[in-house]
Design a protein around this motif. Structure first.
Motif, PDB file in Angstrom:
ATOM      1  N   UNK A  11      22.085  59.034  58.734  1.00 46.27           N
ATOM      2  CA  UNK A  11      21.178  60.174  58.639  1.00 46.27           C
ATOM      3  C   UNK A  11      20.907  60.669  60.050  1.00 46.27           C
ATOM      4  N   UNK A  12      20.546  61.921  60.128  1.00 45.61           N
ATOM      5  CA  UNK A  12      20.172  62.492  61.415  1.00 45.61           C
ATOM      6  C   UNK A  12      19.097  63.538  61.170  1.00 45.61           C
ATOM      7  N   UNK A  20      11.782  65.170  59.628  1.00 46.96           N
ATOM      8  CA  UNK A  20      10.877  65.801  58.662  1.00 46.96           C
ATOM      9  C   UNK A  20      10.739  64.957  57.379  1.00 46.96           C
ATOM     10  N   UNK A  21      10.241  63.729  57.503  1.00 46.61           N
ATOM     11  CA  UNK A  21      10.218  62.802  56.374  1.00 46.61           C
ATOM     12  C   UNK A  21       9.427  63.256  55.158  1.00 46.61           C
ATOM     13  N   UNK A  22       8.373  64.008  55.352  1.00 43.33           N
ATOM     14  CA  UNK A  22       7.547  64.404  54.199  1.00 43.33           C
ATOM     15  C   UNK A  22       8.038  65.676  53.519  1.00 43.33           C
ATOM     16  N   UNK A 151      12.374  63.524  51.803  1.00 40.29           N
ATOM     17  CA  UNK A 151      13.431  63.001  52.665  1.00 40.29           C
ATOM     18  C   UNK A 151      13.169  61.525  52.977  1.00 40.29           C
ATOM     19  N   UNK A 152      11.908  61.170  53.174  1.00 40.99           N
ATOM     20  CA  UNK A 152      11.530  59.791  53.463  1.00 40.99           C
ATOM     21  C   UNK A 152      11.865  58.871  52.283  1.00 40.99           C
ATOM     22  N   UNK A 153      11.511  59.290  51.080  1.00 46.69           N
ATOM     23  CA  UNK A 153      11.782  58.469  49.900  1.00 46.69           C
ATOM     24  C   UNK A 153      13.280  58.365  49.649  1.00 46.69           C
TER      25      UNK A 153
END
Length: 170
Positions: A11-12, A20-22, A151-153
């Motif tokens: 991942x990048x 931008x995890x959320x 994106x985090x999940x």
């Protein structure tokens, strides 16, 4: 999970280096993430009418569809729609069945009545998949099944699955 996948080059971030995890993750972004992690080859066939051959995600979506990891609603994939948590779980359960004998054996078993009470909140089509990832120790995240995926999940589920099937070492 994000850092682990980044170390493996799976991942990048965006052009500015932000992950931008959320942020919500689209069906195309998720397919791209998983296809890249599995190093899937792009087939010559286009599986969905709404996936243009020249779209940045076409190779990933078609590679995932060729393996049976993705399905649309017949001929459409809806690449720009947000993917739900249970859709990610279902996709990754198919990956687990392909990547490991444990995943394959779980995929051959029906959900028992006793197991149903743990997964009833999932849509009927996703209950066995949720059980399978849970049995592998890869059902992570605190989202409800029908919630939009983040994106985090997505990274957490993918990393946990890859560790559980020994595709990477945590």
């Amino acid at each position: 999970a994000i850092n682990t996948l980044a170390v493996y080059g799976l991942v990048s971030g965006d052009g500015s280096g932000n992950f931008r995890p959320s942020d919500a993750i689209t069906r195309a972004e998720f397919a791209s993430m998983v296809a890249s992690a599995l190093n899937l080859r792009t087939p010559e066939r286009n599986y969905f009418s709404d996936v243009p051959a020249d779209a940045w995600y076409a190779g990933a979506v078609n590679a995932m569809a060729a393996k049976g990891f993705l399905a649309g609603d017949g001929t459409a994939f809806r690449p720009n729609d947000t993917i739900t948590y249970e859709q990610m779980v279902t996709c990754l359960s198919s990956v687990a069945a392909w990547a490991s004998m444990d995943g394959y054996e779980l995929a051959q078993k029906n959900l028992s009545i006793g197991e149903w009470e743990n997964y009833y909140m999932y849509s009927e089509w996703a209950q066995t998949s949720a059980r399978n990832l849970d049995a592998l120790g890869a059902l992570v995240g605190d989202q409800q099944p029908q919630d939009p995926g983040t994106r985090e999940t997505a990274a957490g589920l993918l990393c946990a699955l890859m560790e559980a099937t020994h595709l990477i070492w945590g």
